[in-house]
Design a protein around this motif. Structure first.
Motif, PDB file in Angstrom:
ATOM      1  N   HIS A   1      -5.246  -2.521  -7.653  1.00  0.00           N
ATOM      2  CA  HIS A   1      -5.222  -3.863  -7.522  1.00  0.00           C
ATOM      3  C   HIS A   1      -6.237  -4.698  -8.356  1.00  0.00           C
ATOM      4  O   HIS A   1      -7.237  -4.099  -8.268  1.00  0.00           O
ATOM      5  CB  HIS A   1      -5.418  -4.092  -5.835  1.00  0.00           C
ATOM      6  CG  HIS A   1      -5.917  -5.629  -5.778  1.00  0.00           C
ATOM      7  ND1 HIS A   1      -5.194  -6.628  -6.099  1.00  0.00           N
ATOM      8  CD2 HIS A   1      -6.845  -6.010  -4.914  1.00  0.00           C
ATOM      9  CE1 HIS A   1      -5.790  -7.764  -5.503  1.00  0.00           C
ATOM     10  NE2 HIS A   1      -6.950  -7.297  -4.961  1.00  0.00           N
TER      11      HIS A   1
ATOM     12  N   PHE B   1     -11.958   9.618   0.948  1.00  0.00           N
ATOM     13  CA  PHE B   1     -10.646   9.716   1.571  1.00  0.00           C
ATOM     14  C   PHE B   1     -10.325  10.935   2.424  1.00  0.00           C
ATOM     15  O   PHE B   1      -9.272  10.889   3.140  1.00  0.00           O
ATOM     16  CB  PHE B   1      -9.910   9.400   0.230  1.00  0.00           C
ATOM     17  CG  PHE B   1      -9.447   7.978  -0.065  1.00  0.00           C
ATOM     18  CD1 PHE B   1     -10.244   7.567  -1.065  1.00  0.00           C
ATOM     19  CD2 PHE B   1      -8.430   7.292   0.605  1.00  0.00           C
ATOM     20  CE1 PHE B   1     -10.139   5.925  -1.307  1.00  0.00           C
ATOM     21  CE2 PHE B   1      -8.309   6.063   0.227  1.00  0.00           C
ATOM     22  CZ  PHE B   1      -9.194   5.229  -0.628  1.00  0.00           C
TER      23      PHE B   1
ATOM     24  N   LEU C   1       0.824  -1.167   0.069  1.00  0.00           N
ATOM     25  CA  LEU C   1       0.030   0.063  -0.068  1.00  0.00           C
ATOM     26  C   LEU C   1       0.794   1.189  -0.131  1.00  0.00           C
ATOM     27  O   LEU C   1       0.529   2.101  -0.782  1.00  0.00           O
ATOM     28  CB  LEU C   1      -0.654  -0.102   1.139  1.00  0.00           C
ATOM     29  CG  LEU C   1      -2.194  -0.863   1.170  1.00  0.00           C
ATOM     30  CD1 LEU C   1      -3.010  -0.875   2.420  1.00  0.00           C
ATOM     31  CD2 LEU C   1      -3.199  -0.443   0.134  1.00  0.00           C
TER      32      LEU C   1
ATOM     33  N   PHE D   1      -7.059  -8.470   0.625  1.00  0.00           N
ATOM     34  CA  PHE D   1      -5.646  -7.618   0.437  1.00  0.00           C
ATOM     35  C   PHE D   1      -4.558  -8.850   0.232  1.00  0.00           C
ATOM     36  O   PHE D   1      -3.477  -8.776   0.044  1.00  0.00           O
ATOM     37  CB  PHE D   1      -5.399  -6.939   1.596  1.00  0.00           C
ATOM     38  CG  PHE D   1      -6.069  -5.744   1.549  1.00  0.00           C
ATOM     39  CD1 PHE D   1      -6.998  -5.434   2.730  1.00  0.00           C
ATOM     40  CD2 PHE D   1      -5.616  -4.606   0.927  1.00  0.00           C
ATOM     41  CE1 PHE D   1      -7.614  -3.969   2.690  1.00  0.00           C
ATOM     42  CE2 PHE D   1      -6.152  -3.383   1.067  1.00  0.00           C
ATOM     43  CZ  PHE D   1      -7.164  -3.274   1.672  1.00  0.00           C
TER      44      PHE D   1
ATOM     45  N   PHE E   1     -11.743  -1.590   4.890  1.00  0.00           N
ATOM     46  CA  PHE E   1     -12.308  -2.451   4.223  1.00  0.00           C
ATOM     47  C   PHE E   1     -11.573  -3.952   4.205  1.00  0.00           C
ATOM     48  O   PHE E   1     -11.280  -4.742   3.529  1.00  0.00           O
ATOM     49  CB  PHE E   1     -11.586  -2.067   2.536  1.00  0.00           C
ATOM     50  CG  PHE E   1     -12.644  -0.995   2.053  1.00  0.00           C
ATOM     51  CD1 PHE E   1     -12.206   0.176   2.253  1.00  0.00           C
ATOM     52  CD2 PHE E   1     -13.823  -1.236   1.534  1.00  0.00           C
ATOM     53  CE1 PHE E   1     -13.025   1.289   1.887  1.00  0.00           C
ATOM     54  CE2 PHE E   1     -14.649  -0.362   1.194  1.00  0.00           C
ATOM     55  CZ  PHE E   1     -14.300   1.104   1.315  1.00  0.00           C
TER      56      PHE E   1
ATOM     57  N   PHE F   1     -18.714   4.427   7.827  1.00  0.00           N
ATOM     58  CA  PHE F   1     -17.880   4.617   6.679  1.00  0.00           C
ATOM     59  C   PHE F   1     -18.896   4.934   5.445  1.00  0.00           C
ATOM     60  O   PHE F   1     -19.100   6.051   4.799  1.00  0.00           O
ATOM     61  CB  PHE F   1     -16.670   3.548   6.115  1.00  0.00           C
ATOM     62  CG  PHE F   1     -16.103   4.047   5.123  1.00  0.00           C
ATOM     63  CD1 PHE F   1     -16.359   3.654   3.574  1.00  0.00           C
ATOM     64  CD2 PHE F   1     -15.085   4.952   5.294  1.00  0.00           C
ATOM     65  CE1 PHE F   1     -15.749   4.096   2.632  1.00  0.00           C
ATOM     66  CE2 PHE F   1     -14.086   5.331   3.915  1.00  0.00           C
ATOM     67  CZ  PHE F   1     -14.783   4.938   2.839  1.00  0.00           C
TER      68      PHE F   1
ATOM     69  N   ILE G   1     -13.457 -14.844   2.524  1.00  0.00           N
ATOM     70  CA  ILE G   1     -13.509 -13.838   3.672  1.00  0.00           C
ATOM     71  C   ILE G   1     -14.429 -14.131   4.577  1.00  0.00           C
ATOM     72  O   ILE G   1     -14.291 -13.893   5.659  1.00  0.00           O
ATOM     73  CB  ILE G   1     -14.165 -12.710   2.734  1.00  0.00           C
ATOM     74  CG1 ILE G   1     -13.214 -11.919   1.645  1.00  0.00           C
ATOM     75  CG2 ILE G   1     -14.493 -11.259   3.738  1.00  0.00           C
ATOM     76  CD1 ILE G   1     -13.555 -10.937   0.918  1.00  0.00           C
TER      77      ILE G   1
ATOM     78  N   LEU H   1     -22.326  -0.531  -3.309  1.00  0.00           N
ATOM     79  CA  LEU H   1     -21.112  -1.157  -2.793  1.00  0.00           C
ATOM     80  C   LEU H   1     -20.205  -1.784  -3.785  1.00  0.00           C
ATOM     81  O   LEU H   1     -19.067  -1.775  -3.607  1.00  0.00           O
ATOM     82  CB  LEU H   1     -21.571  -2.200  -1.773  1.00  0.00           C
ATOM     83  CG  LEU H   1     -21.777  -1.753  -0.361  1.00  0.00           C
ATOM     84  CD1 LEU H   1     -22.571  -3.019   0.281  1.00  0.00           C
ATOM     85  CD2 LEU H   1     -20.551  -1.554   0.473  1.00  0.00           C
TER      86      LEU H   1
ATOM     87  N   GLU I   1     -10.573  -0.745  -5.058  1.00  0.00           N
ATOM     88  CA  GLU I   1      -9.486  -1.553  -5.884  1.00  0.00           C
ATOM     89  C   GLU I   1      -8.700  -0.728  -6.833  1.00  0.00           C
ATOM     90  O   GLU I   1      -7.317  -1.005  -6.910  1.00  0.00           O
ATOM     91  CB  GLU I   1     -10.176  -2.616  -6.511  1.00  0.00           C
ATOM     92  CG  GLU I   1     -10.702  -3.752  -5.424  1.00  0.00           C
ATOM     93  CD  GLU I   1     -11.096  -5.072  -6.019  1.00  0.00           C
ATOM     94  OE1 GLU I   1     -11.150  -5.154  -7.483  1.00  0.00           O
ATOM     95  OE2 GLU I   1     -11.170  -5.975  -5.390  1.00  0.00           O
TER      96      GLU I   1
ATOM     97  N   MET J   1      -8.255   2.991   4.180  1.00  0.00           N
ATOM     98  CA  MET J   1      -8.463   1.540   3.741  1.00  0.00           C
ATOM     99  C   MET J   1      -8.635   0.606   4.707  1.00  0.00           C
ATOM    100  O   MET J   1      -9.158  -0.312   4.470  1.00  0.00           O
ATOM    101  CB  MET J   1      -6.847   1.407   3.152  1.00  0.00           C
ATOM    102  CG  MET J   1      -6.594   2.260   2.106  1.00  0.00           C
ATOM    103  SD  MET J   1      -7.753   1.752   0.792  1.00  0.00           S
ATOM    104  CE  MET J   1      -6.546   0.991  -0.468  1.00  0.00           C
TER     105      MET J   1
ATOM    106  N   MET K   1     -18.082  -5.544   2.323  1.00  0.00           N
ATOM    107  CA  MET K   1     -17.301  -4.604   2.171  1.00  0.00           C
ATOM    108  C   MET K   1     -15.872  -5.026   2.585  1.00  0.00           C
ATOM    109  O   MET K   1     -15.359  -4.341   3.569  1.00  0.00           O
ATOM    110  CB  MET K   1     -17.782  -3.578   3.407  1.00  0.00           C
ATOM    111  CG  MET K   1     -17.776  -2.126   2.599  1.00  0.00           C
ATOM    112  SD  MET K   1     -18.440  -1.021   3.663  1.00  0.00           S
ATOM    113  CE  MET K   1     -17.151   0.238   4.020  1.00  0.00           C
ATOM    114  N   SER K   2     -15.294  -6.066   2.169  1.00  0.00           N
ATOM    115  CA  SER K   2     -14.010  -6.375   2.391  1.00  0.00           C
ATOM    116  C   SER K   2     -13.070  -6.902   1.150  1.00  0.00           C
ATOM    117  O   SER K   2     -13.646  -7.226   0.194  1.00  0.00           O
ATOM    118  CB  SER K   2     -13.938  -7.631   3.260  1.00  0.00           C
ATOM    119  OG  SER K   2     -14.888  -7.706   4.094  1.00  0.00           O
ATOM    120  N   ILE K   3     -11.829  -6.324   1.164  1.00  0.00           N
ATOM    121  CA  ILE K   3     -11.220  -6.740   0.096  1.00  0.00           C
ATOM    122  C   ILE K   3     -10.110  -7.348   0.381  1.00  0.00           C
ATOM    123  O   ILE K   3      -9.354  -7.495   1.348  1.00  0.00           O
ATOM    124  CB  ILE K   3     -10.584  -5.105  -0.629  1.00  0.00           C
ATOM    125  CG1 ILE K   3     -11.636  -4.079  -0.751  1.00  0.00           C
ATOM    126  CG2 ILE K   3      -9.484  -5.365  -1.507  1.00  0.00           C
ATOM    127  CD1 ILE K   3     -10.960  -3.232  -1.720  1.00  0.00           C
TER     128      ILE K   3
ATOM    129  N   LEU L   1     -16.296  -0.622  -4.119  1.00  0.00           N
ATOM    130  CA  LEU L   1     -15.131  -1.532  -4.090  1.00  0.00           C
ATOM    131  C   LEU L   1     -14.293  -1.567  -5.225  1.00  0.00           C
ATOM    132  O   LEU L   1     -13.232  -1.777  -5.063  1.00  0.00           O
ATOM    133  CB  LEU L   1     -15.789  -2.925  -3.517  1.00  0.00           C
ATOM    134  CG  LEU L   1     -16.403  -3.250  -2.286  1.00  0.00           C
ATOM    135  CD1 LEU L   1     -16.869  -4.540  -1.954  1.00  0.00           C
ATOM    136  CD2 LEU L   1     -15.366  -2.909  -1.169  1.00  0.00           C
TER     137      LEU L   1
END
Lengths: 226, 787
Positions: B521, A71, A33, A211, A100, A122, B422, B508, B516, A97, A207-209, B512
């Motif tokens: 990414h 942001f 990042l 990583f 997420f 958020f 996840i 959403l 990204e 970030m 809502m998750s990326i 997202l």
């Protein structure tokens, strides 16, 4: 490629931010990042809105303005500030970030609730553009219009009616309002009621990326202005 | 007959049940007669045949008078038998629901197998040989496709795609593991555990592996049948169900592989390698064939606007052809069918009429339901038919190994999968997935297909397969429901898909994707977004007819919701009673009110006096849209011509036109400043409401009646404060709301608003409500409204 010294100096700070919220991401990913941050900012300390707006892939996104604003929104920095910043450093970038991150499966129920609240907060902040803690019908309408903005000529009436319908639905199902005057809850959703509303969202998965998949190979280095 | 008995209470139910059982036995006996008279292998055939011959002979010889009543069963034998079986299956389905508590305890599949056993028993009892009903051709080409098509067409795409990785791992790796584990260990047991002279030791490794591959595949029919009744949450359902669908490719490859190897008798490394390649060919080829046919179907449906009646036929035909085409090349037919249904659905649904959509839905449900019932009954009959060769060791070892392999497989794979997910799979989830691995008729049919020369132990295999099927369906099927309750597994949420959900899901998604992109990414949101954009830009233009191709998904969804709500509103009594959460049902364009044959008192349509009619007409003419063109042939007692057939696209275009005329109507302030028209009698209000789906009665202001004022399109109002009061009232009222009513502008409101805004709002509100084909300026259509 990036300011290694600066990074190492502040690494402990970054890890602290990260650890504060049950981050499941490793140092490797913080490094990635950071790399990206340097790219975006052109090796400066801070990035401004223009830096983010220059990302070409965002052009196709109907809600890019809201994302970029998020942001720079002070409310997402976990302090009780309101308003927006002009530039952000890496810590603030990381803080945003961190909303997420996927939740650790070993987290307890309370931790999960906290994380969930943060994510919802958020989202809420993204909708609530005038920082008053309440989402009004107009703000909701803006959301719908933005979503439809990509599809050619929007029929503003349809957009409005969709937003109205959505608000109606919320109001009509929101029966346990803590407020005494029922009229207050309907069109203006406070933070509390929105949590109720959004319980159907499986916020953890949505809502998750991941990583985990991020490494320098998948990151587009150097293609910022293409 | 059963429907009437239900209402008479318990005794009635018993009576109904008795009647059903009588019918069953009747049919059983008729069927045996049918079998008797036609079965080639039975010795009685000769008798009846000769009997018939003599009959005819006697007729010819004696020159008798014209036979008034003649018996000629041969001609109709096959269709007759088929119809009997289907009738039996359907009556069984009816019958089970008459018995009060049976369907809660025992899943339908078990009951059906028992019925099959009974029928088989009856047939055998009368000394006949049981017909080989579960013929593989019949099963694979007639009985299985409707079920798979139903599953594929209505597959929930989003959860399926989100969990695709997990599903694939379970389907491919899990099935491979099961096959090799069971096959290998079984061979070991056969060699080691028994004496060398016993029949078991003659079973070769390849045969065992083939048996393992047949028995290890989770069966979609059984899974569907059992899981349908337990209502577990969507994730688990899609995991087990998706696995059962996708493991078909693996099963096909393994089956053909081992079958060929057994024939040849030797395995080379090259062949093994080719086997792996063929797996990819089979799977991807099947999907490709399905996608191809799906696109063809979507493209065809683009042109069907003039022949709406055969639209469903295209859907069914293309899907079936996809299945058969895949089978020609030994590709996975099931995957082809799923791919075809899933690909064609969004485009076809945008093109076809509402009625065709309903037709497709109900036909698919009907066929798949009948198929499923028949499959289970035939399983029971085939069990009785045999031939069986019971071998204690083999059968028990098989059952145990299947269970063990499944558990180990699921646990091991979940451990690996959870690293990449996840939302992790908990132990409870794993248990349900393992426990839900039911085997079914596909395994039996595959076993039936085995060649007797290559597999002298075919009967042993068949017996073992049937035992495993029985075990999983009966034991696991019956106990899974109480286990789900016991473990408090999350159940399916009954919440309907709402407009809020749609908005936020889209939001959403974009969020997202944006994040990204900022991270730089290429995550799966990025690719999904790319695919969506490609779809919107190119594919939709080709495959969807007319204006609909440009409609963004949110708007399409919104309109669909509106229609649904509106239809619901009308069906529930003409708007008098409103369903509990009704957002914007006000643009009810194309509603078909229920025929007024319904004797509900509120729909009683009184006689209007000429004066009142005139009044109504005048008001409505000026305040409402010029939508009366559609109701030209309106008669209170008949149905409104269904405007659906004219094409929804026209509607949306007209809606746009409507707003251009807004300004024109704004000038017509006269009626809006006039205080509310004299309160009409309730019957008249209802008459108007009942007769015209788009009318909203101007109800007299009455404080007792809770009103919900719907303000859905108020372009001028800065804030919809009006709604607040009404909602406040509505929320306070415990009783049901009385329907959507338009309040006359003069009703005192709590919010302070300038009156012009009110008028403008009202007028737009009215307009919005009755949205539809653009009002034309002329006001000539007098007689359009009421006859």
């Amino acid at each position: 490629m990036y300011n290694y010294k600066h990074y190492c100096k502040n690494l402990h700070k970054y890890i602290h931010i990260v650890d504060v919220c049950f981050f499941t991401v490793s140092q490797e990913q913080i490094k990635n990042l950071y790399q990206r941050f340097q790219q975006l900012s052109g090796n400066h300390e801070k990035i401004s809105r223009d830096d983010l707006e220059r990302i070409p892939a965002l052009n196709n996104n109907p809600i890019r303005k809201q994302i970029i604003t998020a942001f720079f929104d002070k409310r997402n920095q976990h302090q009780n500030d309101v308003g927006s910043l002009d530039e952000i450093g890496f810590e603030q970038f990381l803080m945003v970030m961190s909303h997420f991150r996927p939740v650790n499966s070993t987290a307890t129920e309370e931790e999960k609730v906290t994380v969930r609240k943060q994510k919802l907060r958020f989202l809420f902040n993204m909708h609530d553009t005038d920082n008053d803690g309440i989402i009004t019908l107009d703000e909701y309408r803006t959301v719908v219009e933005e979503l439809l903005s990509q599809s050619g000529a929007i029929e503003t009436e349809v957009a409005r009616s969709i937003a109205d319908a959505a608000m109606l639905e919320v109001a009509s199902t929101n029966v346990h309002s803590p407020h005494s005057r029922p009229r207050m809850i309907s069109m203006k959703e406070s933070h509390l009621s929105i949590l109720n509303r959004f319980r159907w969202i499986n916020i953890f998965s949505m809502m998750s990326i991941r990583f985990l998949d991020m490494n320098s190979a998948t990151m587009r280095c150097g293609k910022l202005s293409s | 007959m059963p429907s009437r008995t239900v209402s008479h209470g318990a005794s009635g139910r018993l009576r109904g049940l008795f009647l059903v059982m009588v019918l069953v036995f009747l049919e059983g006996s008729v069927f045996t007669v049918a079998v008797a008279s036609s079965d080639q292998h039975s010795p009685i055939t000769a008798h009846s045949g000769s009997h018939k011959a003599t009959d005819h002979g006697s007729h010819n010889n004696t020159g008798k008078a014209f036979p008034v009543l003649d018996l000629n069963y041969e001609n109709v034998r096959v269709p007759f038998e088929i119809s009997l079986w289907v009738l039996l299956a359907s009556l069984m389905k009816l019958g089970f629901h008459l018995v009060p508590h049976l369907s809660n305890i025992v899943p339908e599949s078990c009951l059906l197998i028992v019925v099959g056993l009974l029928v088989g028993g009856i047939i055998r009892g009368t000394g006949e040989t049981v017909p080989p009903v579960l013929d593989s051709k019949l099963f694979f080409y007639i009985l299985l496709p409707p079920i798979i098509l139903d599953a594929g067409y209505f597959l929930p795409i989003r959860p399926f795609m989100e969990n695709l990785g997990t599903i694939l791992i379970f389907a491919v790796v899990g099935t491979l593991w099961n096959a090799f584990f069971v096959g290998g260990l079984l061979y070991g047991v056969c060699q080691i555990g028994t004496e060398s002279s016993s029949i078991l030791s003659r079973i070769g490794l390849l045969q065992c592996l083939l048996f393992g591959s047949i028995i290890s595949a989770v069966d979609p029919v059984a899974v569907l049948a059992v899981f349908e009744e337990i209502h577990i949450n969507e994730l688990l359902h899609i995991l087990v169900f998706g696995e059962s669908l996708l493991n078909d490719a693996v099963t096909v490859v393994l089956y053909h592989l081992f079958e060929e190897f057994s024939g040849i008798g030797s395995v080379t490394l090259l062949k093994g390698f080719l086997g792996v390649i063929s797996f990819f060919v089979v799977a991807l080829g099947g999907v490709l064939v399905g996608v191809l046919y799906g696109i063809l179907a979507a493209f065809t449906s683009r042109f069907t606007s003039h022949t709406r009646v055969i639209e469903p036929l295209f859907v069914f035909l293309y899907s079936y052809m996809a299945y058969l085409s895949a089978e020609i090349f030994h590709l996975s037919g099931i995957m082809a069918l799923i791919a075809c249904g899933a690909v064609m659905r969004p485009y076809v649904e945008a093109n076809i009429s509402h009625k065709s959509h309903t037709t497709i839905k109900y036909f698919l449900k009907m066929w798949s339901s009948v198929s499923e019932t028949l499959i289970f009954i035939f399983l029971g009959v085939a069990t009785v038919a045999g031939p069986h060769d019971w071998n204690w060791t083999f059968v028990t070892v098989t059952v145990i190994l299947c269970l063990v392999a499944r558990v180990i497989g699921v646990v091991g794979l979940t451990f690996i999968i959870n690293k990449f997910r996840i939302v992790k799979l908990t132990t409870k989830d794993q248990f349900i997935i393992a426990y839900g691995g039911l085997r079914g008729a596909i395994a039996f049919s595959l076993g039936f297909l085995l060649n007797k020369e290559h597999f002298p132990e075919r009967e042993i295999f068949l017996t073992a397969i049937i035992t495993v099927i029985f075990f999983t369906v009966f034991v696991q099927g019956m106990t899974i429901k109480p286990l789900v309750e016991l473990l408090a597994v999350k159940k399916k949420q009954e919440a309907k898909r709402s407009i809020n959900e749609e908005i936020h899901t889209q939001f959403l998604d974009h969020l997202l994707t944006g994040i990204e992109d900022i991270c730089g990414h290429y995550g799966h949101h990025h690719w999904k977004d790319k695919l969506n954009r490609f779809n919107k830009k190119y594919v939709k233009k080709c495959l969807i007819a007319g204006e609909r191709s440009k409609e963004p998904q949110l708007i399409a969804f919104y309109h669909k919701m509106e229609m649904k709500q509106a239809i619901q509103l009308v069906e529930s009594g003409g708007g008098i009673k409103m369903p509990s959460a009704v957002p914007s049902t006000v643009s009810m364009q194309n509603i078909q009110p229920r025929p007024s044959t319904k004797p509900a008192p509120e729909r009683a349509i009184p006689q209007l006096s000429k004066n009142k009619e005139e009044e109504i007409r005048k008001i409505l003419r000026t305040n409402l849209q010029r939508t009366r063109q559609r109701l030209r042939s309106y008669n209170r007692h008949t149905l409104v011509a269904d405007p659906y057939e004219d094409g929804l696209s026209d509607l949306f275009l007209k809606k746009q036109k409507m707003f251009q005329i807004e300004k024109k109507l704004k000038e017509m302030n006269t009626y809006l400043t006039v205080p509310a028209p004299p309160p009409d009698s309730p019957t008249m209000c209802r008459a108007r409401l009942a007769s015209d789906p788009q009318a909203y009665s101007i109800k007299p202001a009455s404080n007792k009646v809770p009103m919900i004022q719907v303000d859905l399109a108020s372009p001028q109002s800065p804030d919809s404060v009006n709604l607040l009061d009404e909602f406040g009232q509505a929320n306070q009222q415990e009783e049901e709301e009385q329907g959507l009513m338009m309040k006359p502008p003069s009703r005192p409101r709590e919010a302070k608003k300038p009156s012009e805004e009110d008028e403008a709002k009202d007028q737009q509100r009215l307009m919005r409500c009755l949205s539809d084909p653009g009002p034309s300026a002329d006001e000539d259509e007098d007689g359009a409204f009421l006859p």
